[in-house]
Each structure stands twice: as structure tokens, then as C-alpha cells.
Design a protein around this motif. Structure first.
Motif, mmCIF file in Angstrom:
data_model
loop_
_atom_site.group_PDB
_atom_site.id
_atom_site.type_symbol
_atom_site.label_atom_id
_atom_site.label_comp_id
_atom_site.label_asym_id
_atom_site.label_seq_id
_atom_site.Cartn_x
_atom_site.Cartn_y
_atom_site.Cartn_z
ATOM 1 N N LEU A 10 110.133 85.633 56.146
ATOM 2 C CA LEU A 10 110.647 84.370 56.653
ATOM 3 C C LEU A 10 109.415 83.332 56.814
ATOM 4 C CD1 LEU A 10 112.826 82.741 57.789
ATOM 5 C CD2 LEU A 10 112.525 84.022 60.070
ATOM 6 N N GLY A 11 108.365 83.728 57.472
ATOM 7 C CA GLY A 11 107.200 82.976 57.583
ATOM 8 C C GLY A 11 106.893 82.011 56.286
ATOM 9 N N LEU A 12 106.562 83.009 55.226
ATOM 10 C CA LEU A 12 106.510 82.457 53.783
ATOM 11 C C LEU A 12 107.383 81.273 53.230
ATOM 12 C CD1 LEU A 12 105.234 85.634 52.222
ATOM 13 C CD2 LEU A 12 104.074 83.827 53.015
ATOM 14 N N ILE A 38 104.712 81.261 72.277
ATOM 15 C CA ILE A 38 105.293 80.528 70.981
ATOM 16 C C ILE A 38 103.894 80.350 69.935
ATOM 17 C CG2 ILE A 38 106.079 78.443 70.120
ATOM 18 C CD1 ILE A 38 107.815 77.941 72.663
ATOM 19 N N THR A 39 102.722 80.109 70.328
ATOM 20 C CA THR A 39 101.743 79.756 69.765
ATOM 21 C C THR A 39 101.376 81.123 68.856
ATOM 22 O OG1 THR A 39 100.792 77.978 71.341
ATOM 23 C CG2 THR A 39 99.182 78.788 69.870
ATOM 24 N N ALA A 40 101.037 82.030 69.554
ATOM 25 C CA ALA A 40 100.827 83.429 69.076
ATOM 26 C C ALA A 40 102.109 83.631 68.046
ATOM 27 C CB ALA A 40 100.602 84.376 70.003
ATOM 28 N N LEU A 50 101.741 84.702 63.887
ATOM 29 C CA LEU A 50 102.124 85.775 63.320
ATOM 30 C C LEU A 50 103.384 85.669 62.311
ATOM 31 C CD1 LEU A 50 101.942 88.099 66.488
ATOM 32 C CD2 LEU A 50 100.168 88.044 64.312
ATOM 33 N N LEU A 51 104.272 84.815 62.742
ATOM 34 C CA LEU A 51 105.568 84.816 61.636
ATOM 35 C C LEU A 51 105.066 84.074 60.434
ATOM 36 C CD1 LEU A 51 108.670 84.397 61.412
ATOM 37 C CD2 LEU A 51 108.552 82.112 62.571
ATOM 38 N N PHE A 52 104.166 83.160 60.534
ATOM 39 C CA PHE A 52 103.611 82.472 59.406
ATOM 40 C C PHE A 52 102.873 83.442 58.434
ATOM 41 C CE2 PHE A 52 103.882 77.863 60.960
ATOM 42 C CZ PHE A 52 105.372 77.703 60.724
#
Length: 290
Positions: free
Chosen positions: A163-165, A150-152, A156-158
Motif C-alpha cells: 500500500l505504501g508503494l 503517525i510519524t513512525a 513504515l507504511l511507505f
């Protein structure tokens, strides 16, 4: 001592997961969600109740996760619909009120520690490997791997996805995000639902170790907040480290006969120390700017 530390590491992975759920909720929708563990406990109890009624384990787990996600989405709907423009303190206070309501209803429906303790399935408690004379359970590896993933993955998602943006825009400038065409309410509801489903999975993972009563599981929010404070409600890696440290401290407390009865105080001590330290730094900075 080693056995206690391994047990503490197992708890630490779960505590890290709970803290990550709190931090993600805060970073994405700017809410400190005090009701998170309670909604997850409802989902876990839906699962175990269905298993007790004869449902298949996988179907019961899916139904429990769906129930936790739906209840968390309902909490999010209340905040988005009626408190969207209020301050973070007001939103946090609302989640406290909802926590009290969910706990009261949950205790009424599922019972207390004396009347409603359930036996949760523990398929991950089997041995993974042996370290010296200590058996390391599969649950330790799963919780640690899940927390690290989840942390990694969120990092990466952000940084790497559209979607992260959009999620960052949702958390930092929701009004501007809506102006440029992002469906802010729908995205916020999706965040609440995902966090609810994830917290249900975490509660299911830790329930066999904690005895399976609703009050104990719902009150895990205290531990989750202590872990989130280590990461200052922002840093996912620090939150992960905070969960592991808290679990190890609890393991040390269990290994010392004089401290076993007080291991539940560890999260409160962590919160108090962090509050004191950060307020101390603020006072120091203020004194040097005069």
C-alpha cells in the motif's frame, strides 16, 4: 514558566498533528490543503451538536469523524474530477476558495465566537502525573504519542508495505500508476477521507483548550502550515519537531506578560522567517553558480 512550557508542549503535540496532516496530504496527493482545518472543524461541531442533542459521546464522535471525512472527500472529489491535471498552485488556490466557502457556511450554521461557542467535552484533561508543582494532563501524553505514532507508522507504511508503494506512486507518478493498474481516483479519495477524519480528531482534541468557536478552530490552518513549512512539506520527523517547537514558543510567549496578547502572531513569524531563510539560500546558491 514550567507550567507554561507544559501547556505549550500540549499545544505542540496538537500542532504537530495538524502539520503532519498537511504534509501527508501534500506528499500523497500533491495538494497544499488550505481547507483541512475547516473540514475538521465541521466534523468537530457535528460531534458536539449531537452530544448537545443527547447522543452518546462515542457515537457522536464517530459521526463527527465520518462527517469530517466525508467533507474532506468531497473537497478531494472536486480536485480529482475538475482539477486533476492542473498545477499545484491552481489546486492550492482551489482549496483556498473551498476554505472560504466552508468557513462561511460553518459560521452561518454553527455561529461565530459571540453566538456559537460550544462547550466541548474534555475527557483527557485529567492529570497524568505531577512534575514538581506542575500537573501534566493526559492530553499532553496522548497528543505527543499520537504524533509520534503517525510519524513512525507512516514511515513504515511507505517503506515496508505494498500500500505504501502504491501511495508513493500516486503522489509521484499518478498517470503511470493508473497505467499499471492502480485505481488512482479511488485511492486519492481514500487519502482525502482519512486525512479528513484524522483532522477532525485533532480538532476535537484541541477544541476544549481554544474556547470552542468555529472561526478559531477553522483558522488553525495557519498554524498547521507554519509547522508543515518547518518540515518543508516533506519530512515527517521535522514536522513533528516543528510542532513541538512552535508549541514551546507559544508557551514562552504566554509566560511573559508583555507578549501574552501576541502569542497568535507566532505562526506568522515562523512562516516569515522560514520564507526569508529559504529564499536567502536560493539567492546565495544562484549567486555562486554564475
Amino acid at each position: 514558566m514550567l507550567n507554561s512550557l507544559i501547556a505549550g508542549l500540549t499545544s505542540g503535540g496538537v500542532y504537530a498533528l495538524l502539520g503532519l496532516c498537511v504534509v501527508l496530504t501534500y506528499r500523497l496527493v500533491a495538494v497544499v490543503n488550505f481547507a483541512m482545518a475547516a473540514t475538521g472543524a465541521v466534523g468537530a461541531y457535528v460531534m458536539v451538536s449531537l452530544i448537545g442533542a443527547g447522543a452518546h459521546g462515542a457515537l457522536a464522535l464517530a459521526a463527527g469523524v465520518a462527517a469530517g471525512a466525508a467533507l474532506s472527500a468531497l473537497v478531494g472529489a472536486v480536485l480529482v474530477r475538475w482539477f486533476g491535471e492542473h498545477s499545484e498552485r491552481t489546486k492550492a488556490a482551489v482549496t483556498v476558495a473551498l476554505y472560504v466557502a466552508v468557513m462561511a457556511i460553518g459560521l452561518r450554521v454553527f455561529g461565530s465566537a459571540t453566538t456559537g461557542t460550544r462547550r466541548f467535552p474534555a475527557p483527557l484533561d485529567g492529570p497524568a502525573f505531577v512534575l514538581g508543582d506542575v500537573v501534566v494532563p493526559v492530553s499532553t501524553l496522548v497528543s505527543l504519542a499520537f504524533a509520534a505514532l503517525i510519524t513512525a507508522g507512516v514511515g513504515l507504511l511507505f517503506s515496508r508495505t505494498l500500500l505504501g508503494l502504491r501511495l508513493q506512486a500516486l503522489s509521484e507518478r499518478p498517470t503511470t500508476a493508473q497505467v499499471v493498474g492502480i485505481a488512482v481516483p479511488r485511492l486519492a479519495m481514500a487519502v482525502w477521507a482519512v486525512i479528513g477524519g484524522l483532522s477532525t480528531l485533532v480538532i476535537v482534541l484541541v477544541a476544549p483548550r481554544l474556547g470552542g468557536d468555529f472561526a478559531t478552530l477553522g483558522n488553525l490552518i495557519t498554524t498547521a502550515l507554519a509547522v508543515a513549512m518547518v518540515g518543508a512539506f516533506r519530512s515527517l520527523p521535522m514536522t513533528l519537531a516543528g510542532g513541538l517547537i512552535l508549541g514551546l514558543l507559544e508557551g514562552v510567549a504566554v509566560s511573559l506578560s508583555g507578549l501574552q496578547a501576541y502569542r497568535g502572531v507566532v505562526p506568522f513569524l515562523v512562516i516569515l522567517v522560514l520564507l526569508w531563510w529559504r529564499s536567502r539560500n536560493e539567492v546565495w546558491d544562484t549567486a555562486h553558480t554564475r
